[in-house]
Write a protein that holds these residues in place. Structure first.
Motif, PDB file in Angstrom:
ATOM      1  N   LEU A   1      21.329 -11.316   6.230  1.00 48.24           N
ATOM      2  CA  LEU A   1      20.862 -12.258   5.153  1.00 48.24           C
ATOM      3  C   LEU A   1      19.836 -13.003   5.445  1.00 48.24           C
TER       4      LEU A   1
ATOM      5  N   GLN B   1      22.508 -14.826   9.924  1.00 44.80           N
ATOM      6  CA  GLN B   1      23.755 -14.308   9.275  1.00 44.80           C
ATOM      7  C   GLN B   1      23.932 -12.817   8.773  1.00 44.80           C
TER       8      GLN B   1
ATOM      9  N   GLU C   1      18.952 -15.913   3.955  1.00 35.27           N
ATOM     10  CA  GLU C   1      19.189 -17.033   3.804  1.00 35.27           C
ATOM     11  C   GLU C   1      20.587 -17.544   4.047  1.00 35.27           C
ATOM     12  N   LYS C   2      20.732 -18.429   4.947  1.00 35.22           N
ATOM     13  CA  LYS C   2      22.093 -18.876   5.280  1.00 35.22           C
ATOM     14  C   LYS C   2      22.963 -19.146   4.158  1.00 35.22           C
ATOM     15  N   VAL C   3      24.152 -18.605   4.261  1.00 33.08           N
ATOM     16  CA  VAL C   3      25.068 -19.017   3.189  1.00 33.08           C
ATOM     17  C   VAL C   3      26.090 -19.965   3.793  1.00 33.08           C
ATOM     18  N   THR C   4      26.445 -20.970   3.140  1.00 33.56           N
ATOM     19  CA  THR C   4      27.244 -22.069   3.686  1.00 33.56           C
ATOM     20  C   THR C   4      28.750 -21.985   2.874  1.00 33.56           C
TER      21      THR C   4
END
Length: 114
Positions: free
Chosen positions: A89, A73, A91-94
């Motif tokens: 990023l 991302q 970590e993935k942002v949901t």
């Protein structure tokens, strides 16, 4: 020969039901089209392995876009002149999907409180 129905001018009492029925039909059409767009994923911007996760408008010409490319991302700053990578990023942002019905009911409830 003059027909009696055409000789009379429409009154307020005869035009209000027609206007209300037309308004209800238009609102129903908007709701059906919004549901259709959501079901067919026409409202989402995606192309193969790349998709737009979220968009945050900052001004009329500038926005911040969160895109997903494969399993990564990236946060992009977009203006009329350029596109800049702000951050990749780790970590993935949901981002929760918004429902048109919920959004419309929230909008209407805010309008009734004012």
């Amino acid at each position: 020969m003059v027909f009696p129905a055409f000789a009379e001018a429409p009154t307020l009492a005869t035009s209000i039901p027609t206007l209300l029925l037309s308004l209800i039909a238009m609102l129903a059409l908007i709701f059906v089209l919004a549901t259709l767009v959501k079901k067919t994923n026409l409202g989402q911007m995606k192309s193969g392995a790349m998709r737009v996760v979220s968009v945050l408008p900052l001004t009329a010409r500038e926005k911040v876009i969160l895109i997903e490319v494969g399993d990564k991302q990236m946060l992009l700053g977009v203006s009329a002149q350029s596109v800049n990578l702000l951050k990749e990023l780790d970590e993935k942002v949901t981002v929760p999907e918004t429902d048109f019905r919920q959004t419309m009911s929230q909008f209407l409830s805010k309008g009734n409180k004012a």
